[in-house]
Every structure is written in structure tokens, then in C-alpha cells.
Design a protein around this motif. Structure first.
Motif, PDB file in Angstrom:
ATOM      1  N   GLY A   1       0.788  -1.229   0.000  1.00 48.38           N
ATOM      2  CA  GLY A   1       0.000   0.000   0.000  1.00 48.38           C
ATOM      3  C   GLY A   1       0.815   1.271   0.000  1.00 48.38           C
ATOM      4  N   ALA A   2       2.138   1.155   0.054  1.00 47.01           N
ATOM      5  CA  ALA A   2       2.985   2.346  -0.051  1.00 47.01           C
ATOM      6  C   ALA A   2       3.042   2.803  -1.505  1.00 47.01           C
ATOM      7  N   HIS A   3       3.357   4.071  -1.706  1.00 47.23           N
ATOM      8  CA  HIS A   3       3.489   4.621  -3.056  1.00 47.23           C
ATOM      9  C   HIS A   3       4.946   4.895  -3.415  1.00 47.23           C
ATOM     10  N   TRP A   4       5.707   5.330  -2.415  1.00 48.96           N
ATOM     11  CA  TRP A   4       7.123   5.625  -2.605  1.00 48.96           C
ATOM     12  C   TRP A   4       7.900   4.983  -1.471  1.00 48.96           C
ATOM     13  N   VAL A   5       9.063   4.470  -1.795  1.00 48.98           N
ATOM     14  CA  VAL A   5       9.919   3.852  -0.791  1.00 48.98           C
ATOM     15  C   VAL A   5      11.353   4.315  -1.014  1.00 48.98           C
ATOM     16  N   LYS A   6      12.027   4.620   0.084  1.00 49.94           N
ATOM     17  CA  LYS A   6      13.457   4.936   0.058  1.00 49.94           C
ATOM     18  C   LYS A   6      14.173   3.942   0.956  1.00 49.94           C
ATOM     19  N   LEU A   7      15.251   3.359   0.450  1.00 51.54           N
ATOM     20  CA  LEU A   7      16.071   2.461   1.248  1.00 51.54           C
ATOM     21  C   LEU A   7      17.491   2.428   0.687  1.00 51.54           C
ATOM     22  N   SER A   8      18.389   1.824   1.429  1.00 48.68           N
ATOM     23  CA  SER A   8      19.777   1.729   0.988  1.00 48.68           C
ATOM     24  C   SER A   8      19.976   0.455   0.168  1.00 48.68           C
ATOM     25  N   GLU A   9      21.103   0.370  -0.513  1.00 47.31           N
ATOM     26  CA  GLU A   9      21.438  -0.846  -1.254  1.00 47.31           C
ATOM     27  C   GLU A   9      21.420  -2.064  -0.335  1.00 47.31           C
ATOM     28  N   GLU A  10      21.977  -1.902   0.863  1.00 45.17           N
ATOM     29  CA  GLU A  10      22.024  -3.023   1.800  1.00 45.17           C
ATOM     30  C   GLU A  10      20.626  -3.444   2.227  1.00 45.17           C
ATOM     31  N   GLU A  11      19.762  -2.468   2.475  1.00 45.24           N
ATOM     32  CA  GLU A  11      18.401  -2.792   2.877  1.00 45.24           C
ATOM     33  C   GLU A  11      17.629  -3.448   1.738  1.00 45.24           C
ATOM     34  N   LEU A  12      17.854  -3.003   0.525  1.00 42.14           N
ATOM     35  CA  LEU A  12      17.212  -3.626  -0.629  1.00 42.14           C
ATOM     36  C   LEU A  12      17.616  -5.095  -0.722  1.00 42.14           C
ATOM     37  N   SER A  13      18.884  -5.365  -0.507  1.00 46.35           N
ATOM     38  CA  SER A  13      19.376  -6.744  -0.561  1.00 46.35           C
ATOM     39  C   SER A  13      18.732  -7.597   0.526  1.00 46.35           C
ATOM     40  N   LEU A  14      18.586  -7.034   1.733  1.00 44.29           N
ATOM     41  CA  LEU A  14      17.996  -7.782   2.839  1.00 44.29           C
ATOM     42  C   LEU A  14      16.524  -8.098   2.615  1.00 44.29           C
ATOM     43  N   LEU A  15      15.832  -7.223   1.889  1.00 45.37           N
ATOM     44  CA  LEU A  15      14.391  -7.390   1.698  1.00 45.37           C
ATOM     45  C   LEU A  15      14.034  -8.056   0.367  1.00 45.37           C
ATOM     46  N   SER A  16      15.020  -8.328  -0.452  1.00 44.22           N
ATOM     47  CA  SER A  16      14.768  -8.907  -1.776  1.00 44.22           C
ATOM     48  C   SER A  16      15.008 -10.406  -1.756  1.00 44.22           C
ATOM     49  N   ASP A  17      14.238 -11.118  -2.567  1.00 41.08           N
ATOM     50  CA  ASP A  17      14.445 -12.548  -2.734  1.00 41.08           C
ATOM     51  C   ASP A  17      14.521 -12.908  -4.213  1.00 41.08           C
TER      52      ASP A  17
END
Length: 293
Positions: free
Chosen positions: A165-181
Motif C-alpha cells: 500500500g505504499a506509493h514511494w519507498v526509500k532504502l539503501s542498497e544493503e536494505e534492498l538486498s535484505l528485503l529482496s528474494d
């Protein structure tokens, strides 16, 4: 206030406490609200402090800067948020103290937000998480999540639920890696954007700048000036986010928004601290933006 609906900033206000006894006021939502106030947006900061000297300091700082305090709650039991900073082999370590006032934010009546900004840290406790759910249920026009994964205060399942339900998200490269599968061969940013049906995803890369991925398929990149003298990187991401919010609120072209965000973050790392108490500093930053209203 620009427009007829408020900008709502939800989350923690806290002090970083250093071994030498010094402390610095901050918290990502507080920093973002501080910048937006200087930019002329008059945000509503929804947070909670203790009935203690630190809480009074927060309220006084907000009032002196012109920030609204009507949604700054006072907790009679729990203390104002704090982070204990220590150093191990010269490297900082952070202990984000639990059961602070911002963990117990209560539901308050607010007008429907034009834009709602929040992170993930302030949703670590049940009371504040429930308040945030109710705030989001009012269907803000834009929900902007600034991901801040801090151990041990996050779980993948919970963060994924907030991202829905979010429209925009900001995160770091490291956080993207942690949340991606996604497989190593895939583009994790694009997959993340599609998974959550986002309008835009900002991936920060520290000294390498940032990347903006849009639902239209466009990808924009920005890099900092290599000649910049870095004094303090604390709060650089909050500075960057605050200008992205300005762009969304004022319908700036995305390339301009990204460049201005990088320029402001660059200006901030050249100074000590995550915020600046000099209005002249902000006037110089925003003068090329030609804001009106």
C-alpha cells in the motif's frame, strides 16, 4: 501550509547519547520535519516524548523553529527516546533503547494527510504500530516509507506488510538486498518496484549517490560532487528524503527533484549534525527552487 491538506510525519524523536556525555537531538522523522518546516511546508509531526527534561528540550526546539507541537504527545511513564552510542575499535555501535515514549504513540484525530511519511523503527512496538495502521487507513494521497532496518528491531514479514500500500519507498542498497528474494541475475530494484506496485523507489548508495526507479520504466541516477568535504554523514539520508518529499508535494520534474535532493544532502554532510538551526542556510539552499505560496 501549501495546499489544503497537511503533510504528516509519523515516527520517533530521540537523542543520540555519546560516551563523553554529549547528546544530539534527532530521529529520521524529526529531521525530515525540521527540513520541511525550513522549506515552508509546515508539516505535522506525530510523535511522543517523555515527561522529562529531554521531552521539554524537544518541545522547546520545535517551538523555536516554528514546528507544530499539537501532535507531540507527552508520556507520563516512558522516557524520551534515546540511542546509546559506543565505540568499538574506533567504529560506532548503536543501542536503540526499547520502551521509549515513541513506542506508545496513541491515536489522535488528524485531517486526512496529503502525504504521510513514516519509517519502520517507530512501528516496532504494538501501540505505535496500531496507531500507524489507523493513520494509514485514512488513505493519504501519498504514503512514503523511509526504510530503516535497525537490529534487532525489525522482521522481514512485518516490513513487507508495511510496504503493502505504499506509493514511494526509500532504502539503501544493503536494505534492498535484505528485503529482496530475487535471483542474482534479476534487477532487485525493478522487482521490488513491481512487487509492491510502487510509483517510485529510491535506492541510496552512500558516496556513490542514489538511483530512482519509476513505475514508468525510467531510471534516473545522481552522484555527489567528488570535491565535497565530508564533515558528518549523520542525517544525510533524511536530508535527501526531505527534498524528495518537496518534489512530490510541488510536482517538480523527477530529474530536478533528484538533483536537488543530492545537492541538499551534499550541503548537509559538509556540516556537523543532522539539522541546521540557521534559517539563512536553508534560504540559500531553496533560493534556486523558486518556491511560491
Amino acid at each position: 501550509m501549501r495546499g489544503d491538506k497537511p503533510v504528516c510525519i509519523f515516527g520517533e524523536v530521540l537523542f543520540d547519547n555519546f560516551p563523553d556525555g554529549s547528546r544530539v537531538l534527532g530521529g529520521a522523522p524529526f529531521n525530515v520535519a525540521w527540513h520541511l518546516q525550513a522549506f515552508g511546508e509546515y508539516p505535522q509531526l506525530l510523535s511522543r516524548v517523555g515527561r522529562d527534561p529531554e521531552g521539554e528540550q524537544v518541545r522547546s526546539a520545535m517551538q523555536s523553529w516554528g514546528l507544530q507541537t499539537r501532535f507531540l504527545q507527552t508520556d507520563p511513564v516512558h522516557p524520551t527516546g534515546r540511542v546509546a552510542v559506543s565505540f568499538e575499535s574506533g567504529e560506532p555501535a548503536y543501542n536503540i533503547v526499547a520502551q521509549c515514549a515513541y513506542d506508545y504513540m496513541e491515536t489522535v484525530p488528524v485531517d486526512r494527510c496529503k502525504l504521510l511519511y513514516h519509517g519502520t523503527l517507530a512501528a516496532r512496538a504494538a501501540t505505535s504500530a496500531d496507531t500507524l495502521r489507523k493513520l494509514r487507513s485514512s488513505r493519504p494521497e501519498t504514503v512514503f516509507i523511509d526504510v530503516n532496518l535497525r537490529q534487532p528491531w525489525w522482521e522481514p514479514k512485518t516490513v513487507h506488510e508495511w510496504l503493502q500500500g505504499a506509493h514511494w519507498v526509500k532504502l539503501s542498497e544493503e536494505e534492498l538486498s535484505l528485503l529482496s528474494d530475487t535471483p542474482a541475475s534479476a534487477d532487485p530494484g525493478r522487482e521490488f518496484l513491481r512487487r509492491y506496485l510502487l510509483r517510485g523507489l529510491i535506492v541510496t548508495r552512500g558516496s556513490k549517490g542514489a538511483e530512482l526507479l519509476l513505475a514508468s520504466g525510467d531510471t534516473l541516477e545522481v552522484t555527489p560532487d567528488g570535491a565535497t568535504k565530508v564533515t558528518d554523514t549523520v542525517g544525510a539520508g533524511d536530508a535527501f528524503a526531505s527534498v524528495i518529499l518537496m518534489g512530490l508535494l510541488n510536482d517538480w520534474p523527477m530529474p530536478d527533484t533528484l538533483q536537488r535532493a543530492q545537492e541538499f544532502a551534499t550541503a548537509m554532510v559538509g556540516r556537523r549534525g543532522a539539522t541546521v538551526e540557521d534559517p539563512g542556510f536553508y534560504r540559500e539552499v531553496i533560493s534556486p527552487w523558486r518556491l511560491s505560496g
